[in-house]
Design a protein around this motif. Structure first.
Motif, mmCIF file in Angstrom:
data_model
loop_
_atom_site.group_PDB
_atom_site.id
_atom_site.type_symbol
_atom_site.label_atom_id
_atom_site.label_comp_id
_atom_site.label_asym_id
_atom_site.label_seq_id
_atom_site.Cartn_x
_atom_site.Cartn_y
_atom_site.Cartn_z
ATOM 1 N N LEU A 253 -4.667 4.408 -45.545
ATOM 2 C CA LEU A 253 -6.502 4.885 -46.203
ATOM 3 C C LEU A 253 -6.046 4.146 -47.962
ATOM 4 C CD1 LEU A 253 -5.879 7.473 -44.639
ATOM 5 C CD2 LEU A 253 -7.991 8.188 -45.757
ATOM 6 N N PHE A 254 -7.316 3.685 -47.977
ATOM 7 C CA PHE A 254 -6.821 2.618 -49.162
ATOM 8 C C PHE A 254 -8.413 3.404 -50.099
ATOM 9 C CE2 PHE A 254 -5.284 -0.238 -45.440
ATOM 10 C CZ PHE A 254 -3.769 -0.124 -46.490
ATOM 11 N N ALA A 261 -15.627 -3.589 -49.980
ATOM 12 C CA ALA A 261 -15.251 -3.201 -48.948
ATOM 13 C C ALA A 261 -15.200 -4.484 -47.634
ATOM 14 C CB ALA A 261 -16.342 -1.943 -48.440
ATOM 15 N N ALA A 262 -16.042 -5.067 -47.757
ATOM 16 C CA ALA A 262 -16.542 -6.390 -46.985
ATOM 17 C C ALA A 262 -14.833 -7.643 -46.575
ATOM 18 C CB ALA A 262 -17.644 -7.110 -47.280
ATOM 19 N N VAL A 279 -15.769 3.272 -43.884
ATOM 20 C CA VAL A 279 -15.480 3.351 -45.700
ATOM 21 C C VAL A 279 -16.387 4.527 -46.267
ATOM 22 C CG1 VAL A 279 -16.997 1.674 -47.525
ATOM 23 C CG2 VAL A 279 -15.611 0.593 -45.874
ATOM 24 N N TYR A 280 -16.040 5.510 -47.289
ATOM 25 C CA TYR A 280 -16.250 5.633 -47.549
ATOM 26 C C TYR A 280 -16.597 5.889 -49.254
ATOM 27 C CZ TYR A 280 -14.422 8.255 -43.873
ATOM 28 O OH TYR A 280 -14.047 8.827 -42.475
ATOM 29 N N GLN A 281 -18.290 6.237 -49.922
ATOM 30 C CA GLN A 281 -18.465 6.178 -51.435
ATOM 31 C C GLN A 281 -17.965 6.918 -51.769
ATOM 32 O OE1 GLN A 281 -20.738 6.119 -48.478
ATOM 33 N NE2 GLN A 281 -19.875 3.661 -48.123
ATOM 34 N N ASP A 282 -17.665 7.375 -53.325
ATOM 35 C CA ASP A 282 -16.888 7.739 -54.544
ATOM 36 C C ASP A 282 -18.505 8.656 -55.150
ATOM 37 O OD1 ASP A 282 -18.607 5.763 -56.199
ATOM 38 O OD2 ASP A 282 -16.741 5.845 -56.723
ATOM 39 N N LEU A 283 -17.885 10.060 -55.949
ATOM 40 C CA LEU A 283 -18.862 10.794 -56.284
ATOM 41 C C LEU A 283 -20.230 9.783 -57.120
ATOM 42 C CD1 LEU A 283 -17.514 14.036 -57.471
ATOM 43 C CD2 LEU A 283 -19.000 13.470 -55.197
ATOM 44 N N ALA A 284 -20.377 8.515 -57.182
ATOM 45 C CA ALA A 284 -20.475 8.006 -57.884
ATOM 46 C C ALA A 284 -21.814 6.926 -56.838
ATOM 47 C CB ALA A 284 -19.896 6.549 -59.217
ATOM 48 N N GLY A 285 -21.446 6.884 -55.476
ATOM 49 C CA GLY A 285 -22.038 6.474 -54.996
ATOM 50 C C GLY A 285 -21.588 4.879 -54.625
ATOM 51 N N VAL A 289 -13.149 4.350 -50.919
ATOM 52 C CA VAL A 289 -11.762 4.408 -49.502
ATOM 53 C C VAL A 289 -12.308 3.907 -48.328
ATOM 54 C CG1 VAL A 289 -10.874 6.237 -48.503
ATOM 55 C CG2 VAL A 289 -11.077 6.844 -50.964
ATOM 56 N N VAL A 290 -11.418 2.916 -48.060
ATOM 57 C CA VAL A 290 -11.342 2.341 -46.137
ATOM 58 C C VAL A 290 -10.516 3.159 -45.507
ATOM 59 C CG1 VAL A 290 -10.890 0.719 -45.192
ATOM 60 C CG2 VAL A 290 -12.370 0.033 -47.756
ATOM 61 N N GLN A 291 -10.975 3.503 -44.806
ATOM 62 C CA GLN A 291 -9.680 4.420 -43.384
ATOM 63 C C GLN A 291 -9.564 2.758 -42.421
ATOM 64 O OE1 GLN A 291 -10.795 8.447 -42.535
ATOM 65 N NE2 GLN A 291 -10.399 8.186 -40.579
ATOM 66 N N VAL A 292 -8.772 2.936 -41.921
ATOM 67 C CA VAL A 292 -8.586 1.872 -41.000
ATOM 68 C C VAL A 292 -7.871 3.153 -39.509
ATOM 69 C CG1 VAL A 292 -7.022 -0.465 -39.820
ATOM 70 C CG2 VAL A 292 -8.279 -0.670 -42.219
#
Ligand code: SAM
Ligand code: GLN
Length: 302
Positions: A253-254, A261-262, A279-285, A289-292
């Motif tokens: 996880l990065f 992200a791309a 790919v996950y977004q933070d509270l600001a959208g 976070v990238v999960q491999v």
């Protein structure tokens, strides 16, 4: 003699003139820190500052007016509900980095906050092995250790100064026995493969460093910020080695910059064929976070 109310008004104005957007809040935090007043004292505002208190407060406001981060002035920052000692040797942990910790905890069936525990391949792991690469203040390693009492965490950093801060935090939070601190270049000094690699590397493109806010540019360690020409040096170093350092079924996880992200997807596709990238977004959208996962372990013969 100034009252608390007068002192706050003066300080807030002084910070505002110096371009500090969070002037009123910062003035209040520094006043409480410097003078040890209760919320009630501050709300009432009528107590007068002694000469000594006045001098101390002015000194702190003058540091903040020069953009020194509040966290360095008061020597601490909250992260994942824990208090971390910080100074100029380490990056101040950011709220968005909590997402990285939350996603990691979820993989081990632990949660922070109210979300129900999801089930993953790792939730049955009785003795999780986790690596926090570029641990800095130790915020990630210590939070993970607190929430996963059976985990061993390898916390690495290139900076001996940062490791000293992280080590102190592990003692303060009573998890020193479960964190192994290692100085070295990204994955290269990890002693063994692990179930999860967690990493918030430096990811700001070099040419953007001079344009950063003064708080960050002039005070935080450059080694914690600069990710080389395009900001991606750390990922380029780490991603090709994931198949060597992840146990079967493991995850990486990065944290990433909002527009990276791309590039991470492309790096994973190139070096880890068949791996899955979420790919996950933070509270600001923003992408944060990238999960491999589903990384095919490297053939030890090669
Ligand atoms: N993990 C902390 C956090 O999330 O608040 C600090 C993250 S900071 C963005 C990046 C960290 O990576 C810094 O502590 C820096 O010293 C470390 N670092 C930079 N280059 C490194 C390298 N080549 N190998 C290992 N760590 C490195
Ligand atoms: N989020 C940090 C900032 O904007 C950067 C941290 C990093 O490079 N990992 O200052």
């Amino acid at each position: 003699m100034l009252t608390i109310r007068d002192a706050l008004a003066w300080a807030s104005r002084r910070l505002e003139i110096n371009g500090i957007a969070s002037c009123a809040l910062d003035a209040r935090i520094l006043l409480r820190h410097a003078l040890g007043y209760s919320d009630l004292d501050v709300a009432r505002g009528t107590t007068s500052l002694s000469e000594e208190q006045d001098a101390t407060f002015r000194e702190l406001i003058s540091r903040r007016a020069q953009s020194e981060p509040v966290a360095y002035i008061i020597g601490k920052k909250e992260f994942m509900g824990l208090e971390f000692a910080v100074d100029q040797r380490v990056l101040v942990p950011r709220p968005e980095t909590e997402l990285l910790v939350e996603k990691t905890l979820a993989l081990f069936g632990s949660t922070y906050g109210s979300a129900p525990p999801p089930t993953t391949v790792l939730s049955d792991e009785s003795h999780p092995l986790i690596a926090d690469i570029g641990t800095g203040s130790g915020a990630i390693a210590v939070s993970l250790s607190k929430h996963l009492p059976r985990a061993t965490v390898y916390a690495t950093d290139i900076s001996a100064d940062a490791l000293a801060v992280a080590q102190e935090s592990s003692v303060a939070h009573d998890v020193a026995g479960r964190i192994v601190f290692i100085q070295g270049h990204f994955l290269q000094t990890l002693p063994r493969p692990v179930h999860a690699i967690v990493c918030n590397p430096p990811y700001i493109p070099q040419e953007e460093i001079t344009g950063l806010e003064r708080d960050v540019r002039d005070y935080e360690p450059t080694v914690a910020l600069s990710g080389g020409t395009d900001g991606l040096d750390a990922y380029r170093s780490i991603i090709p080695d994931l198949s060597t350092y992840l146990l079967p079924g493991g995850f990486a996880l990065f944290e990433i910059g909002f527009d990276q992200a791309a590039a991470l997807r492309a790096l994973a596709a190139r070096h880890l064929p068949g791996a899955r990238v979420d790919v996950y977004q933070d509270l600001a959208g923003f992408d944060r976070v990238v999960q491999v996962s589903q990384v095919v372990p490297a053939d030890p013969e090669n």
